[in-house]
Design a protein around this motif. Structure first.
Motif, mmCIF file in Angstrom:
data_model
loop_
_atom_site.group_PDB
_atom_site.id
_atom_site.type_symbol
_atom_site.label_atom_id
_atom_site.label_comp_id
_atom_site.label_asym_id
_atom_site.label_seq_id
_atom_site.Cartn_x
_atom_site.Cartn_y
_atom_site.Cartn_z
ATOM 1 N N THR A 268 0.803 -1.213 0.000
ATOM 2 C CA THR A 268 0.000 0.000 0.000
ATOM 3 C C THR A 268 0.841 1.271 0.000
ATOM 4 O OG1 THR A 268 -0.119 -0.064 2.424
ATOM 5 C CG2 THR A 268 -1.898 -1.139 1.198
ATOM 6 N N GLN A 269 2.098 1.161 0.444
ATOM 7 C CA GLN A 269 3.005 2.309 0.559
ATOM 8 C C GLN A 269 2.306 3.453 1.294
ATOM 9 O OE1 GLN A 269 5.663 2.991 -2.860
ATOM 10 N NE2 GLN A 269 5.349 5.187 -2.558
ATOM 11 N N CYS A 270 1.814 3.117 2.482
ATOM 12 C CA CYS A 270 1.005 4.046 3.271
ATOM 13 C C CYS A 270 1.635 4.208 4.656
ATOM 14 C CB CYS A 270 -0.418 3.513 3.379
ATOM 15 S SG CYS A 270 -1.571 4.589 4.223
ATOM 16 N N ILE A 271 1.874 5.446 5.072
ATOM 17 C CA ILE A 271 2.541 5.716 6.346
ATOM 18 C C ILE A 271 1.756 5.177 7.546
ATOM 19 C CG2 ILE A 271 3.275 7.548 7.929
ATOM 20 C CD1 ILE A 271 4.194 9.139 5.536
ATOM 21 N N PRO A 272 0.439 5.356 7.641
ATOM 22 C CA PRO A 272 -0.293 4.777 8.777
ATOM 23 C C PRO A 272 -0.113 3.265 8.900
ATOM 24 C CG PRO A 272 -1.654 6.391 7.672
ATOM 25 C CD PRO A 272 -0.439 6.206 6.814
ATOM 26 N N VAL A 273 -0.043 2.572 7.759
ATOM 27 C CA VAL A 273 0.172 1.125 7.799
ATOM 28 C C VAL A 273 1.554 0.821 8.359
ATOM 29 C CG1 VAL A 273 0.225 -1.017 6.464
ATOM 30 C CG2 VAL A 273 -1.342 0.810 5.817
ATOM 31 N N ALA A 274 2.549 1.620 7.956
ATOM 32 C CA ALA A 274 3.912 1.433 8.454
ATOM 33 C C ALA A 274 3.978 1.656 9.963
ATOM 34 C CB ALA A 274 4.867 2.385 7.738
ATOM 35 N N LEU A 275 3.268 2.644 10.465
ATOM 36 C CA LEU A 275 3.248 2.908 11.902
ATOM 37 C C LEU A 275 2.547 1.782 12.657
ATOM 38 C CD1 LEU A 275 2.473 6.744 11.943
ATOM 39 C CD2 LEU A 275 4.657 5.616 12.418
ATOM 40 N N PHE A 276 1.455 1.270 12.082
ATOM 41 C CA PHE A 276 0.756 0.135 12.696
ATOM 42 C C PHE A 276 1.673 -1.078 12.765
ATOM 43 C CE2 PHE A 276 -2.030 -3.645 12.095
ATOM 44 C CZ PHE A 276 -2.656 -3.610 13.333
ATOM 45 N N THR A 277 2.426 -1.309 11.701
ATOM 46 C CA THR A 277 3.372 -2.428 11.672
ATOM 47 C C THR A 277 4.457 -2.248 12.718
ATOM 48 O OG1 THR A 277 2.972 -2.724 9.299
ATOM 49 C CG2 THR A 277 4.963 -3.734 10.213
ATOM 50 N N LEU A 278 4.955 -1.028 12.859
ATOM 51 C CA LEU A 278 6.007 -0.746 13.840
ATOM 52 C C LEU A 278 5.515 -0.951 15.266
ATOM 53 C CD1 LEU A 278 8.835 0.298 14.548
ATOM 54 C CD2 LEU A 278 7.907 2.623 14.440
ATOM 55 N N VAL A 279 4.345 -0.420 15.567
ATOM 56 C CA VAL A 279 3.788 -0.577 16.922
ATOM 57 C C VAL A 279 3.536 -2.052 17.220
ATOM 58 C CG1 VAL A 279 1.798 -0.071 18.401
ATOM 59 C CG2 VAL A 279 2.769 1.729 16.961
ATOM 60 N N GLY A 280 2.996 -2.772 16.239
ATOM 61 C CA GLY A 280 2.760 -4.199 16.424
ATOM 62 C C GLY A 280 4.049 -4.973 16.630
ATOM 63 N N PHE A 281 5.087 -4.593 15.892
ATOM 64 C CA PHE A 281 6.382 -5.260 16.043
ATOM 65 C C PHE A 281 6.951 -5.047 17.445
ATOM 66 C CE2 PHE A 281 11.068 -4.656 15.763
ATOM 67 C CZ PHE A 281 11.413 -5.989 15.609
ATOM 68 N N ILE A 282 6.844 -3.832 17.957
ATOM 69 C CA ILE A 282 7.347 -3.543 19.311
ATOM 70 C C ILE A 282 6.607 -4.385 20.350
ATOM 71 C CG2 ILE A 282 7.527 -1.767 21.093
ATOM 72 C CD1 ILE A 282 7.941 0.272 18.827
ATOM 73 N N GLN A 283 5.276 -4.428 20.254
ATOM 74 C CA GLN A 283 4.494 -5.196 21.219
ATOM 75 C C GLN A 283 4.783 -6.686 21.119
ATOM 76 O OE1 GLN A 283 2.052 -4.231 23.853
ATOM 77 N NE2 GLN A 283 2.934 -6.265 24.177
ATOM 78 N N MET A 284 4.845 -7.208 19.895
ATOM 79 C CA MET A 284 5.106 -8.639 19.719
ATOM 80 C C MET A 284 6.515 -9.014 20.156
ATOM 81 S SD MET A 284 3.004 -9.753 16.276
ATOM 82 C CE MET A 284 3.052 -8.214 15.374
ATOM 83 N N THR A 285 7.452 -8.089 20.028
ATOM 84 C CA THR A 285 8.817 -8.335 20.515
ATOM 85 C C THR A 285 8.819 -8.493 22.030
ATOM 86 O OG1 THR A 285 9.806 -7.110 18.671
ATOM 87 C CG2 THR A 285 11.157 -7.429 20.630
ATOM 88 N N ILE A 286 8.033 -7.663 22.715
ATOM 89 C CA ILE A 286 7.920 -7.764 24.179
ATOM 90 C C ILE A 286 7.332 -9.117 24.567
ATOM 91 C CG2 ILE A 286 6.761 -6.818 26.217
ATOM 92 C CD1 ILE A 286 6.881 -4.070 24.835
ATOM 93 N N TRP A 287 6.276 -9.528 23.870
ATOM 94 C CA TRP A 287 5.664 -10.833 24.166
ATOM 95 C C TRP A 287 6.638 -11.971 23.861
ATOM 96 C CZ3 TRP A 287 0.641 -9.370 21.087
ATOM 97 C CH2 TRP A 287 -0.173 -8.565 21.895
ATOM 98 N N ALA A 288 7.336 -11.862 22.737
ATOM 99 C CA ALA A 288 8.267 -12.928 22.337
ATOM 100 C C ALA A 288 9.416 -13.058 23.336
ATOM 101 C CB ALA A 288 8.807 -12.652 20.938
ATOM 102 N N LYS A 289 9.930 -11.937 23.813
ATOM 103 C CA LYS A 289 11.015 -11.981 24.798
ATOM 104 C C LYS A 289 10.547 -12.641 26.092
ATOM 105 C CE LYS A 289 13.970 -8.133 23.339
ATOM 106 N NZ LYS A 289 14.544 -6.821 23.747
ATOM 107 N N GLY A 290 9.325 -12.324 26.508
ATOM 108 C CA GLY A 290 8.793 -12.944 27.716
ATOM 109 C C GLY A 290 8.645 -14.446 27.566
ATOM 110 N N LYS A 291 8.140 -14.884 26.415
ATOM 111 C CA LYS A 291 7.983 -16.314 26.173
ATOM 112 C C LYS A 291 9.340 -16.997 26.076
ATOM 113 C CE LYS A 291 5.160 -19.751 25.414
ATOM 114 N NZ LYS A 291 4.188 -20.173 26.441
ATOM 115 N N HIS A 292 10.288 -16.334 25.432
ATOM 116 C CA HIS A 292 11.634 -16.898 25.284
ATOM 117 C C HIS A 292 12.298 -17.079 26.651
ATOM 118 C CE1 HIS A 292 15.488 -17.669 23.281
ATOM 119 N NE2 HIS A 292 16.035 -16.839 24.156
ATOM 120 N N GLU A 293 12.139 -16.104 27.522
ATOM 121 C CA GLU A 293 12.714 -16.192 28.862
ATOM 122 C C GLU A 293 12.072 -17.327 29.659
ATOM 123 O OE1 GLU A 293 12.223 -12.356 30.575
ATOM 124 O OE2 GLU A 293 13.743 -11.400 29.294
ATOM 125 N N THR A 294 10.771 -17.528 29.476
ATOM 126 C CA THR A 294 10.087 -18.628 30.156
ATOM 127 C C THR A 294 10.630 -19.973 29.685
ATOM 128 O OG1 THR A 294 8.051 -17.328 30.386
ATOM 129 C CG2 THR A 294 7.857 -19.728 30.567
#
Length: 314
Positions: A268-294
């Motif tokens: 789509t080459q759309c900035i709002p989509v890029a921001l949504f992807t970035l925010v989602g990546f940050i949140q999923m990274t936090i979840w992934a790190k927690g699961k990895h540590e477990t």
């Protein structure tokens, strides 16, 4: 012979400070989830997913995987209980609120209902095929989530606090409206590199959607095998090539999820989509790190090569 130290756990009502239960000879390595099960035997009406156990009456609820001996308590621990009210079922929460919402909202913008854009554009369609393709991909993503919720996912908690549902709805519904507004806007222009960019992005999107679904199925089979849903196991790759990402990361479902939204961003080459992807990546990274540590904490032979979400990096 070395004496084995047991813990005593006193559970009080968070509001009245009245003692509800006294657990004797609790294993030091018992988790909060296991203590909830013991408490549930005393009070059957308060099933584990309805309980919030805290060290302070007004403090944060302890996680189910937290271990008793690792908490800042003595061998006689005082824990406060709160009944989590205003609960809705996970299926209702995901099906109607979180996933069906973005699907419906996006379509409102795609069909350009009146009062969204200028009146002369009401019920018109975009001349660019990528706009229709984006609508199909967005709808496919959330339809896939609904299908997974009904037939694939098995949630460890039967309920969800109402405040969490509202927070998630604001996030998903708000972003869906923001993305849809710009992608379906009458002034939207297609990607810079035309069909070539769209086609490569579509291939990435579909590949990651298939991978994400494959991981969810693999995790379902792992958690709900013959040993039952309570058993914790290390996930390993199966014969399905999409699961081979388990060789390198602990949470490939998040890796594929980010990849799918990255493909949608490029398409789509759309900035709002890029921001949504970035925010989602940050949140999923936090979840992934927690699961990895477990995983690394509970399994001494856990593969050292694995990273939480991005192979060899993060």
């Amino acid at each position: 012979i070395k004496n084995y130290v047991f813990f005593e756990v006193e559970i009080l009502d968070a509001k009245t400070k009245e003692q509800l239960c006294f657990l004797d000879k609790v294993e030091p390595n018992a988790t909060m989830g296991e203590i909830k099960c013991l408490f549930h035997k005393c009070y059957p009406q308060w099933y584990p997913s309805r309980q919030a156990l805290k060290l302070d009456p007004k403090g944060k609820a302890l996680k189910d995987d937290e271990i008793l001996q690792n908490l800042p308590v003595g061998t006689t621990a005082t824990i406060y209980f709160k009944d989590i009210h205003s609960l809705l079922g996970w299926l209702y929460y995901v099906f109607l609120a979180e996933y069906a919402g973005p699907l419906f909202i996006y379509l409102l913008f795609y069909f350009r209902l009146p009062y969204i854009y200028h009146h002369k554009y009401a019920f018109t369609s975009s001349p660019y095929p990528v706009v229709t393709l984006a609508c199909v991909c967005h709808s496919f993503h959330y339809l896939k989530r609904l299908i997974e919720t009904i037939f694939v996912h098995r949630f460890s908690h039967g309920t969800m606090p109402l405040r969490s549902i509202m927070r998630n709805c604001i996030y998903y519904w708000g972003f869906a409206a923001w993305l849809a507004y710009y992608i379906n806007h009458p002034l939207y222009t297609p990607p810079s590199y035309g069909n070539k960019q769209v086609n490569y992005a579509l291939a990435l999107f579909l590949f990651c959607e298939a991978g994400n679904f494959s991981i969810h199925v693999a995790l379902k089979n792992l958690r709900f095998g013959e040993t039952g849903p309570k058993s914790q196991k290390v996930p390993y790759p199966t014969k399905n090539p999409f699961t081979w990402l388990f060789f390198f990361v602990s949470c490939p479902n998040y890796t594929y999820e980010v990849g799918a939204w990255l493909g949608f961003t490029i398409m789509t080459q759309c900035i709002p989509v890029a921001l949504f992807t970035l925010v989602g990546f940050i949140q999923m990274t936090i979840w992934a790190k927690g699961k990895h540590e477990t995983y690394t904490r509970e399994f001494k032979d856990y593969p050292e090569l694995r990273m939480p979400i991005i192979p060899f990096l993060l």
